[in-house]
Design an enzyme around this catalytic site. Structure first.
Site, short mmCIF file in Angstrom:
data_model
loop_
_atom_site.label_atom_id
_atom_site.label_comp_id
_atom_site.label_asym_id
_atom_site.label_seq_id
_atom_site.Cartn_x
_atom_site.Cartn_y
_atom_site.Cartn_z
N ASP A 45 0.84 -1.20 0.00
CA ASP A 45 0.00 0.00 0.00
C ASP A 45 0.87 1.25 0.00
O ASP A 45 0.36 2.37 -0.02
CB ASP A 45 -1.03 -0.02 1.14
CG ASP A 45 -0.40 -0.05 2.51
OD1 ASP A 45 0.84 -0.17 2.61
OD2 ASP A 45 -1.15 0.05 3.51
N SER A 46 2.19 1.07 -0.03
CA SER A 46 3.11 2.18 -0.29
C SER A 46 2.80 2.82 -1.64
O SER A 46 3.28 3.91 -1.94
CB SER A 46 4.58 1.70 -0.26
OG SER A 46 4.76 0.59 -1.10
N ASP A 84 -1.13 -6.17 0.03
CA ASP A 84 -1.51 -5.53 1.30
C ASP A 84 -3.01 -5.38 1.44
O ASP A 84 -3.69 -4.94 0.50
CB ASP A 84 -0.91 -4.12 1.35
CG ASP A 84 0.36 -4.05 2.16
OD1 ASP A 84 0.52 -4.84 3.11
OD2 ASP A 84 1.21 -3.19 1.84
N LYS A 112 -1.20 -9.43 3.24
CA LYS A 112 -0.39 -8.91 4.36
C LYS A 112 -1.25 -7.96 5.17
O LYS A 112 -1.99 -7.17 4.61
CB LYS A 112 0.85 -8.20 3.82
CG LYS A 112 1.67 -7.51 4.92
CD LYS A 112 3.08 -7.17 4.48
CE LYS A 112 3.24 -5.88 3.75
NZ LYS A 112 2.84 -4.68 4.51
N GLU A 114 -1.09 -5.36 8.79
CA GLU A 114 -0.24 -4.70 9.78
C GLU A 114 -0.85 -4.84 11.17
O GLU A 114 -2.03 -4.52 11.35
CB GLU A 114 -0.12 -3.20 9.46
CG GLU A 114 0.55 -2.89 8.16
CD GLU A 114 0.72 -1.39 7.91
OE1 GLU A 114 0.38 -0.57 8.81
OE2 GLU A 114 1.20 -1.03 6.83
N GLU A 181 9.67 -3.91 10.00
CA GLU A 181 10.07 -2.63 9.40
C GLU A 181 10.65 -1.67 10.44
O GLU A 181 10.05 -1.43 11.49
CB GLU A 181 8.83 -1.99 8.72
CG GLU A 181 9.13 -0.65 8.09
CD GLU A 181 8.04 -0.16 7.13
OE1 GLU A 181 7.05 -0.87 6.90
OE2 GLU A 181 8.21 0.96 6.61
O1 KIV Z 1 3.54 -1.06 1.54
C1 KIV Z 1 4.70 -1.46 1.45
O2 KIV Z 1 5.41 -1.28 0.46
C2 KIV Z 1 5.24 -2.18 2.60
C3 KIV Z 1 6.73 -2.32 2.67
C4 KIV Z 1 7.34 -1.02 3.04
C5 KIV Z 1 7.16 -3.41 3.56
O3 KIV Z 1 4.52 -2.60 3.45
#
Ligand code: KIV
Length: 263
Positions: A45-46, A84, A112, A114, A181
């Protein structure tokens, strides 16, 4: 190429072999990563930061994640794709199951999420239904406001112990991989030794089982590159070569160096 599996990644850990992971958000970068020998891709989600231009990952929606996961899958049929679950997309077990199913149907191999031990019931529920899960501890960018900014986490005895306990409980609940992270490298080492599942570090020191970087950062395309990252395009003139050099440096243990770690 043989498709990457969770078992294959666990075997790499058992044999002390490090592996590279990279983010990708579209078919072209997914294909380039595959050509460079990187077959674990994170649709992070970056993308809220590096693709959409937001100052956090909070605005990212399920619709965005599905769109980018489909594109990444089209670029590389056999890569292992982790997608994510974005901000507030895993607030209840029923919602998490529905959203995870959509990401898997979009082409992801794994979702994934968090957060710490509070997610154990959700993780167990997903795992029992056959959905592979990657945890994410340390700096969790979706909690940027609660954390008072994107800062190094796990400093001090209490904070270190909290992350270790969260990780052990998540592993017991059924996570298959774990992203760690922005934590001190000593914590990265401890956690990697304590868990049986592979730990994918980003700013977590040299001892984790794998490394992940945001592709725009490691190509020097982001306005500011985090201190734990290296610009791999600096020493070459094309993206595929930069990705290859990242992959080789992770596998050989050359990256991250001491200058990319936190104490
Ligand atoms: O969203 C993302 O790219 C991430 C990485 C920074 C691990 O979660």
């Amino acid at each position: 190429m043989v498709a990457v599996t969770i078992n294959a990644l666990h075997e790499l850990k058992k044999h002390d072999k490090k592996f590279p992971v990279i983010t990708a958000y579209d078919a072209s970068f997914s294909r380039l990563a595959h050509n460079a020998g990187i077959d674990v891709i994170l649709v992070g989600d970056s993308l809220g930061n590096v693709v959409q231009g937001h100052d956090s990952t909070i605005p990212v929606t399920m619709g965005n994640m599905i769109y980018h996961t489909e594109a990444v899958r089209r670029g590389s049929a056999k890569s292992f794709v982790i997608a994510d679950l974005p901000f507030m997309a895993f607030s209840s077990e029923a919602q998490t199951l529905d959203h995870s199913a959509l990401l898997i149907q979009a082409g992801a191999n794994m979702v994934k999420l968090e957060g710490g031990a509070w997610l154990c019931n959700t993780v167990q529920m997903l795992s029992e239904r056959g959905i592979p899960i990657c945890g994410h501890l340390g700096l969790t960018p979706q909690s940027v406001h609660k954390l008072s900014g994107n800062k190094v986490q796990g400093r001090g005895e209490e904070a270190t112990e909290k992350i270790i306990q969260d990780a052990l409980r998540l592993e017991e609940a059924g996570v298959d991989l774990l992203v760690l992270e922005c934590v001190p490298s000593t914590l990265g080492s401890k956690l990697t030794a304590a868990l049986n599942i592979p730990i994918i570090g980003i700013g977590a020191g040299a001892d984790t089982d794998a490394q992940v970087l945001v592709v725009y950062d490691m190509l020097g395309l982001s306005p500011s590159i985090p201190t734990f990252c290296k610009n791999f395009l600096e020493d070459t003139d094309n993206i595929e070569a930069a990705l290859k050099s990242y992959a080789e440096d992770v596998r050989s243990g050359r990256f991250p160096g001491p200058e990319h770690t936190f104490s």
